[in-house]
Write an enzyme that holds these catalytic residues in place. Structure first.
Site, mmCIF file in Angstrom:
data_model
loop_
_atom_site.group_PDB
_atom_site.id
_atom_site.type_symbol
_atom_site.label_atom_id
_atom_site.label_comp_id
_atom_site.label_asym_id
_atom_site.label_seq_id
_atom_site.Cartn_x
_atom_site.Cartn_y
_atom_site.Cartn_z
ATOM 1 C CG ASP A 13 23.733 -38.866 -2.341
ATOM 2 O OD1 ASP A 13 22.907 -39.158 -1.461
ATOM 3 O OD2 ASP A 13 23.470 -38.854 -3.553
ATOM 4 C CE LYS A 16 22.966 -33.956 3.606
ATOM 5 N NZ LYS A 16 23.423 -34.351 2.268
ATOM 6 C CG ASN A 38 13.751 -36.645 -0.514
ATOM 7 O OD1 ASN A 38 13.759 -36.631 0.706
ATOM 8 N ND2 ASN A 38 13.645 -35.553 -1.228
ATOM 9 N N GLY A 40 18.839 -40.343 2.441
ATOM 10 C CA GLY A 40 19.268 -41.602 3.017
ATOM 11 C C GLY A 40 20.613 -41.365 3.672
ATOM 12 C CG HIS A 41 21.216 -38.665 6.209
ATOM 13 N ND1 HIS A 41 20.698 -37.649 6.952
ATOM 14 C CD2 HIS A 41 21.296 -38.198 4.947
ATOM 15 C CE1 HIS A 41 20.471 -36.603 6.165
ATOM 16 N NE2 HIS A 41 20.819 -36.924 4.938
ATOM 17 C CB THR A 42 25.089 -44.438 4.843
ATOM 18 O OG1 THR A 42 24.197 -44.423 3.740
ATOM 19 C CG2 THR A 42 25.606 -45.837 5.082
ATOM 20 C CD GLN A 224 16.835 -33.983 0.031
ATOM 21 O OE1 GLN A 224 16.352 -33.024 0.604
ATOM 22 N NE2 GLN A 224 16.434 -35.209 0.270
ATOM 23 C CB THR A 301 17.058 -44.856 -5.710
ATOM 24 O OG1 THR A 301 18.286 -44.161 -5.954
ATOM 25 C CG2 THR A 301 15.983 -43.860 -5.342
ATOM 26 C CE LYS A 331 32.315 -42.215 0.009
ATOM 27 N NZ LYS A 331 31.163 -42.674 -0.747
ATOM 28 C CG ASP A 333 38.681 -42.743 2.380
ATOM 29 O OD1 ASP A 333 37.997 -41.725 2.608
ATOM 30 O OD2 ASP A 333 38.188 -43.872 2.196
ATOM 31 C CB SER A 413 35.181 -37.945 6.645
ATOM 32 O OG SER A 413 34.851 -39.305 6.593
HETATM 33 P P1 IMP Z 1 12.848 -35.987 -5.215
HETATM 34 O O1 IMP Z 1 13.388 -35.218 -4.056
HETATM 35 O O2 IMP Z 1 12.608 -37.441 -4.892
HETATM 36 O O3 IMP Z 1 11.658 -35.348 -5.858
HETATM 37 O O4 IMP Z 1 13.992 -36.021 -6.352
HETATM 38 C C1 IMP Z 1 14.404 -34.858 -7.040
HETATM 39 C C2 IMP Z 1 15.878 -34.905 -7.369
HETATM 40 O O5 IMP Z 1 16.633 -34.807 -6.155
HETATM 41 C C3 IMP Z 1 16.350 -36.212 -8.022
HETATM 42 O O6 IMP Z 1 17.401 -35.924 -8.915
HETATM 43 C C4 IMP Z 1 16.883 -37.027 -6.854
HETATM 44 O O7 IMP Z 1 17.831 -37.988 -7.261
HETATM 45 C C5 IMP Z 1 17.502 -35.922 -6.027
HETATM 46 N N1 IMP Z 1 17.555 -36.257 -4.595
HETATM 47 C C6 IMP Z 1 16.555 -36.244 -3.704
HETATM 48 N N2 IMP Z 1 16.989 -36.583 -2.491
HETATM 49 C C7 IMP Z 1 18.305 -36.803 -2.601
HETATM 50 C C8 IMP Z 1 19.337 -37.149 -1.656
HETATM 51 O O8 IMP Z 1 19.121 -37.301 -0.447
HETATM 52 N N3 IMP Z 1 20.579 -37.283 -2.172
HETATM 53 C C9 IMP Z 1 20.867 -37.070 -3.480
HETATM 54 N N4 IMP Z 1 19.950 -36.738 -4.378
HETATM 55 C C10 IMP Z 1 18.675 -36.593 -3.944
#
Ligand code: IMP
Length: 429
Positions: A13, A16, A38, A40-42, A224, A301, A331, A333, A413
């Site tokens: 987060d 990226k 898993n 999520g790129h905004t 990640q 999530t 971030k 700012d 940024s």
């Molecule tokens: P998983 O990758 O869904 O198995 O989650 C394992 C751990 O990695 C958890 O603590 C998630 O919140 C964290 N996690 C997985 N993907 C991301 C991401 O893109 N950003 C931040 N945390 C992540």
């Protein structure tokens, strides 16, 4: 010609997506090499917000985008994402989006197992995103996974799926007391996905090699962050793939000699979603201000992110693990308006100074951050275009990060929009 890896330095987060989108303008190919939905790129472009979970963020720039073999792909999510982008007028046809035939598929039983396992864990929860990522990588490592190449071979797919469903149903029913999954339903569902995605599936390694030979510039988009890496992160509170730059080679099918640089993305403070140690976490009003001002909610999530001061023990670890050639601070700012800012430059453990990130999670949990305090700034910096437009104290903060990490800051940024960025050095130009 540059081929650059973008890697998260903290716990994901870091922003990226925005940086990939920005740099994609001068790159030719954007490839993701690990993780799955898993991530999520905004990206925010002219008040429109896009969140990509699987498709490389470069798709918005109309660049050739690839999903490497190192990913685990939920075809349902991928098709939904393609549909959303295409309805927004963005081209996601097979000429512009390629999927590795060796990428593994997330199957319905992987999601069920992820969820059931996490629910059973009680206090030991990892805090997974529940998308089936871990169980899919497990099947990959135990050589039971189903890849796109098998999905496209009807007979092979049927044989593998029949075996898998038999085994997973036993596990789900006997161990988790869950309902069994219907083999015919999954077969029909995945046959449909196969036909929809067939035109996109290719050997990404071969395509990348061709791109290199043709002098194209490649951007490898990591997901990640270094401290969620399966080997080097805060195990077991990590994701199931290698998130550091070295995995760009394995996860895209390209040799290390082809990579020319690695940019590490770091937020100007630290956040973490899910469970696990976080030495500079704030539990006070400042933490709440950062959480609110930075709108720190998980892109996948929607969970509130834990917030804390910038940790340069973490950053130095990421510099070493990734071989960073430059840093991107995002971030900045969000910190405007705070009276003072703390930077963690070491930890203290049982009276000893710790400067290397500990592997033992009990030691890490017992580490107290050692802070140096810098003056804050009150000015709005969200319109700064050059480093010299920044207030004196913001410059001091950035200078100190460079000193403590021994790494140059290439990009800063100062807001979510593409144009709210100070580019000091663009590796693609
Ligand atoms: P998983 O990758 O869904 O198995 O989650 C394992 C751990 O990695 C958890 O603590 C998630 O919140 C964290 N996690 C997985 N993907 C991301 C991401 O893109 N950003 C931040 N945390 C992540």
């Amino acid at each position: 010609m540059a081929n650059i890896v973008i890697a998260g330095t903290q716990w994901g987060d870091e922003g990226k997506g925005k940086i990939v989108d920005l740099l994609a303008e001068n790159a030719d190919v954007i490839v993701r090499f690990q993780g799955g939905n898993n991530a999520g790129h905004t990206m925010v472009i002219k008040d429109r917000k896009f969140i990509c979970h699987l498709i490389p963020s470069g798709i918005l720039q109309g660049k050739l985008c690839m999903i490497g073999n190192g990913l685990v792909v939920d075809p349902e999510v991928l098709l939904q994402e393609m549909d959303t982008l295409s309805k927004a007028g963005i081209n996601v046809g097979p000429k512009i989006l390629k999927i590795s035939d060796k990428a593994h598929l997330i199957m319905p039983y992987h999601k069920k197992i992820d969820e059931a396992r996490e629910n059973k864990k009680g206090d030991d929860k990892i805090g997974t995103t529940g998308r089936g990522i871990g169980p899919t990588y497990e099947d990959k490592a135990s050589r039971r996974g189903i890849r796109f190449v098998e999905l496209l071979d009807n007979d092979l797919f049927e044989e593998m799926l029949t075996n898998a469903v038999e085994e997973k149903n036993f596990y789900l029913q006997q161990f988790f007391n869950q309902k069994k999954l219907d083999l015919n339903k999954i077969t029909t569902q995945y046959r449909r996905y196969a036909e929809q995605l067939r035109p996109y599936v290719t050997d990404v390694s071969v395509e990348l090699d061709q791109a290199v030979k043709n002098g194209k510039q490649i951007l490898f988009e990591g997901a990640q962050g270094a401290h969620l890496d399966i080997d080097h992160g805060t195990y077991p509170f990590v994701t199931s793939s290698n998130t550091i730059s070295g995995n760009a080679c394995c996860g895209a099918g390209i040799g290390p000699t082809r990579i020319t640089g690695v940019l590490g993305i770091a937020k100007a403070y630290t956040t973490r979603v899910g469970r696990g140690p976080f030495p500079t976490e704030l539990f006070d009003a400042v933490g709440e201000i950062i959480q609110k001002t930075g709108a720190e909610f998980g892109a996948t999530t929607g969970r509130k992110r834990r917030c804390g001061w910038l940790d340069t023990v973490v950053l130095r670890n990421a510099v070493r693990l990734n071989g960073l050639s430059g840093l991107v601070i995002t971030k900045l700012d969000v910190l405007s308006g705070l009276d003072t800012l703390n930077i963690c430059n070491a930890y203290e453990h049982e009276g000893a100074r710790v400067t290397d990130f500990p592997s033992n999670r009990r030691i890490l949990a017992a580490c107290r951050p050692v802070y140096e305090t810098l003056p804050g700034w009150k000015e709005d910096i969200s319109l700064a275009k050059n480093r010299r437009d920044l207030p004196k104290n913001a410059l001091k903060y950035l200078d100190r990060i460079e000193e403590l990490t021994e790494t140059h800051i290439d990009i800063i940024s100062v807001g979510p929009e593409r144009n709210q960025t100070i580019v000091i050095n663009n590796p693609f130009i």
